[in-house]
Enzyme design. Structure first.
Site, PDB file in Angstrom:
ATOM      1  N   SER A 149       0.805  -1.223   0.000  1.00 51.15           N
ATOM      2  CA  SER A 149       0.000   0.000   0.000  1.00 51.15           C
ATOM      3  C   SER A 149       0.837   1.271   0.000  1.00 51.15           C
ATOM      4  O   SER A 149       0.302   2.364  -0.177  1.00 51.15           O
ATOM      5  CB  SER A 149      -0.943   0.020   1.211  1.00 51.15           C
ATOM      6  N   LYS A 187       1.770   3.947   7.502  1.00 51.01           N
ATOM      7  CA  LYS A 187       0.958   4.822   6.664  1.00 51.01           C
ATOM      8  C   LYS A 187       1.397   6.273   6.837  1.00 51.01           C
ATOM      9  O   LYS A 187       2.113   6.623   7.780  1.00 51.01           O
ATOM     10  CB  LYS A 187      -0.523   4.711   7.045  1.00 51.01           C
TER      11      LYS A 187
END
Length: 228
Positions: A149, A187
Site C-alpha cells: 500500500s 501509513k
C-alpha cells in the site's frame, strides 16, 4: 557546469536522502524551488541525469540515486544513495570493512503496508544502517514491510524501514501507527479534528479513519533499506 536551479535541486535531493533515506517527491521539489509546475522539475531532473549527477531507478516511485556531487559539495561529504543495498544473510565480516559510520538497530518484526496486521513483535534480529539515518540520543528500530500500500512512496514489500521511536508526528509523516493496541500499520499520518487518517500511497487502498484515541504513534520512518 550546473545552473543555479539545477544545483539547488541537487542539494535538496541530496539533503533529503541523507536525512530520510528516500528522495523527495516531485511536489516537494516543486515547493522547495518555488516552481509553478512539475514540468520544470522534470526538466531539471533530466538535465542532472544527463550530466551524470543522479540516476533514476526504473519503475519505482521516489527512487532517485545521487551518483556524484559538484566539487564544492563533495568536500562536505559523499553522496548518499536513497536505496541502500545490503545482504542480511548471516556471515562473518572482515574487520577491514567494518565502518564506524554504520550503526545497528533491532529488527522487531513485520509491519503492514496494507491492511493492519498483528502488533509489533520482540526483537528477532539486528540490522546495520548508516548513522546518517539515526538521530543522536534517540531510539530506533527496524521493521520488514509486508504489503504494497506504500508503493507510490517508494516502499516495497520486503523492504526494511528504519523508524525513530516517538509518540508524536506531523501531518504528512510516514508513521508506525498502533490501532486499538492490537494492530500495527505503516501509513502517512493526517489529523482531522478528533479523527486520525492513515493514508496509503497506492490508489488500490482506501484511507483508514479512526477515532484519534484509538491510534498511538509508535515512531516515524527515517530510512529505507532494500535487498536485491
Amino acid at each position: 557546469m550546473l545552473t543555479r536551479k539545477q544545483l539547488d535541486l541537487l542539494k535538496f535531493i541530496h539533503g533529503r536522502i541523507s536525512v530520510d533515506g528516500v528522495s523527495p517527491s516531485f511536489d516537494e521539489m516543486k515547493s522547495a524551488l518555488n516552481l509553478r509546475s512539475k514540468s520544470g522539475i522534470h526538466r531539471l531532473i533530466t538535465a542532472l541525469e544527463e550530466r551524470g549527477f543522479i540516476r533514476r531507478l526504473a519503475h519505482r516511485a521516489r527512487a532517485i540515486e545521487v551518483i556524484k556531487l559538484p566539487e564544492g559539495m563533495e568536500q562536505a561529504g559523499a553522496a548518499a544513495p536513497n536505496v541502500i543495498r545490503h545482504d542480511f544473510r548471516p556471515r562473518p565480516e572482515p574487520a577491514a570493512v567494518i565502518d564506524n559510520a554504520a550503526g545497528s538497530v533491532p529488527l522487531i518484526g513485520r509491519i503492514a503496508a496494507g491492511t493492519p496486521i498483528e502488533a509489533l513483535q520482540h526483537t528477532v534480529d539486528h540490522v546495520t544502517v548508516p548513522r546518517a539515518m539515526l538521530s543522536p540520543r534517540a531510539e530506533h528500530y527496524a521493521l520488514e514491510v509486508k504489503g504494497d500500500s506504500m508503493l507510490d512512496a517508494g516502499i516495497h514489500e520486503g523492504d526494511i524501514v528504519v523508524v525513530r521511536r516517538q509518540d508524536e508526528a506531523k501531518d504528512g509523516d510516514i508513521v508506525v501507527a498502533l490501532v486499538e493496541d492490537q494492530e500495527a500499520t505503516l501509513k502517512t499520518l493526517r489529523r482531522k479534528g478528533p479523527v486520525v487518517e492513515l493514508i496509503a500511497a497506492n490508489p488500490a487502498y482506501k484511507t483508514q479513519s479512526y477515532d484519534a484515541r484509538s491510534v498511538k504513534i509508535q515512531g516515524r520512518m527515517v530510512g529505507l533499506i532494500r535487498t536485491y
